[in-house]
Design a protein around this motif. Structure first.
Motif, short mmCIF file in Angstrom:
data_model
loop_
_atom_site.label_atom_id
_atom_site.label_comp_id
_atom_site.label_asym_id
_atom_site.label_seq_id
_atom_site.Cartn_x
_atom_site.Cartn_y
_atom_site.Cartn_z
N LYS A 7 -3.71 -7.34 8.94
CA LYS A 7 -3.01 -8.31 8.10
C LYS A 7 -3.97 -8.94 7.09
CE LYS A 7 0.77 -9.62 11.19
NZ LYS A 7 1.37 -10.70 11.99
N LYS A 50 -6.85 -8.36 3.70
CA LYS A 50 -6.73 -8.26 2.25
C LYS A 50 -5.89 -7.08 1.77
CE LYS A 50 -10.86 -10.65 0.74
NZ LYS A 50 -12.20 -10.56 0.16
N ARG A 53 -0.93 -6.73 1.60
CA ARG A 53 0.07 -6.82 0.52
C ARG A 53 0.15 -5.51 -0.27
NH1 ARG A 53 1.27 -11.04 -4.05
NH2 ARG A 53 0.35 -12.56 -2.67
N GLY A 77 1.94 -2.90 1.68
CA GLY A 77 3.39 -3.13 1.64
C GLY A 77 3.99 -2.64 0.34
N ASP A 78 3.31 -2.92 -0.77
CA ASP A 78 3.80 -2.46 -2.08
C ASP A 78 3.92 -0.94 -2.11
OD1 ASP A 78 3.83 -5.07 -2.90
OD2 ASP A 78 1.98 -4.95 -4.08
N ASP A 103 6.98 -7.47 7.75
CA ASP A 103 6.42 -8.64 7.07
C ASP A 103 5.28 -9.19 7.95
OD1 ASP A 103 7.50 -10.35 9.02
OD2 ASP A 103 9.42 -10.41 7.95
N ALA A 104 4.57 -10.17 7.39
CA ALA A 104 3.37 -10.65 8.08
C ALA A 104 3.68 -11.80 9.05
CB ALA A 104 2.33 -11.10 7.06
#
Ligand code: PRP
Length: 209
Positions: free
Chosen positions: A9, A11, A14, A17-18, A29-30
């Motif tokens: 979780k 750096k 995100r 996820g993209d 989700d986190a």
């Protein structure tokens, strides 16, 4: 059986996820503290970033997302089929601003989270050095006199600047990688293949955008 994906979780979360969403793949989700999250055909394992190569190498995870800095330091026996193109940064040698030139024959004391890569860099060039392994806030080692220089990840450069250090050499350009367990790559190619192709397409789309 679902495909297990190890990720942290930190750096890279995100950006991962993209990429997964652009590839039409599920992604958690986190929120929450669950360490194993099932989403569609994927089972996400939340581990510390430095442990991603270990989980993948041992086949607990079929694949994983990890920075190439961490991957090279771990020297894990895994496939690395895709540069995901995000999380770009560099591993660099940094010293205090205004520090005198490196003495030619003295043994440098180097603080780092990456002792293997740091040793390969300095000793590979025949520069005598000893290494102090730290787990974080490496910049402090220079500020407080524990080390002459550091080998650490530089992204924006803000941490160096705000602590009076500057980059003097680049060791390695880094980015996020998809890694795959060697056995899974072959035995589970029906699941690994589509995942890899979808992520490749998402990365190509991003490059073309
Ligand atoms: C990393 C790295 C630097 C900082 C670099 O630390 O070790 O300290 O990020 O980023 P910047 O160039 O954008 O300032 P991280 O945030 O992972 O925390 P850590 O120091 O606890 O390892």
């Amino acid at each position: 059986m679902s495909l297990a994906v190890a990720l942290s979780k930190g750096k890279l979360f995100r950006g991962a996820g993209d990429r997964f969403r652009a590839a039409g793949l599920p992604f958690p989700d986190a929120e929450g503290r669950k360490l194993v999250v099932e989403q569609g055909e994927l089972r996400f394992l939340f581990v510390k970033d430095v442990d991603v190569p270990t989980y993948v190498e041992h086949g607990i995870a079929d694949c994983g997302i990890v920075g190439s800095d961490v991957l090279r330091e771990a020297d894990a026996d895994v496939y690395e089929p895709l540069d995901l193109g995000f999380g770009r940064c560099r591993l660099a040698v940094a010293r205090p601003q205004g520090a005198p030139a490196e003495p030619r024959h003295a043994t440098l004391r180097v603080a780092t989270k990456y002792p293997r890569l740091a040793a390969a860099h300095f000793l590979g060039q025949g520069r005598p050095a000893e290494f102090v392994k730290l787990s974080g806030s490496v910049e402090l080692a220079c500020v407080l006199g524990l080390a002459d220089c550091i080998v650490d990840v530089v992204e924006t450069g803000a941490t160096l600047r705000e602590n009076g250090l500057r980059v003097v050499e680049t060791v390695l350009e880094c980015s996020a990688r998809l890694v795959v367990n060697r056995a899974s790559y072959h035995a589970r190619r029906d699941a690994v293949g589509p995942l890899l192709r979808a992520l490749q397409a998402a990365c190509a789309q991003e490059v073309g955008a």
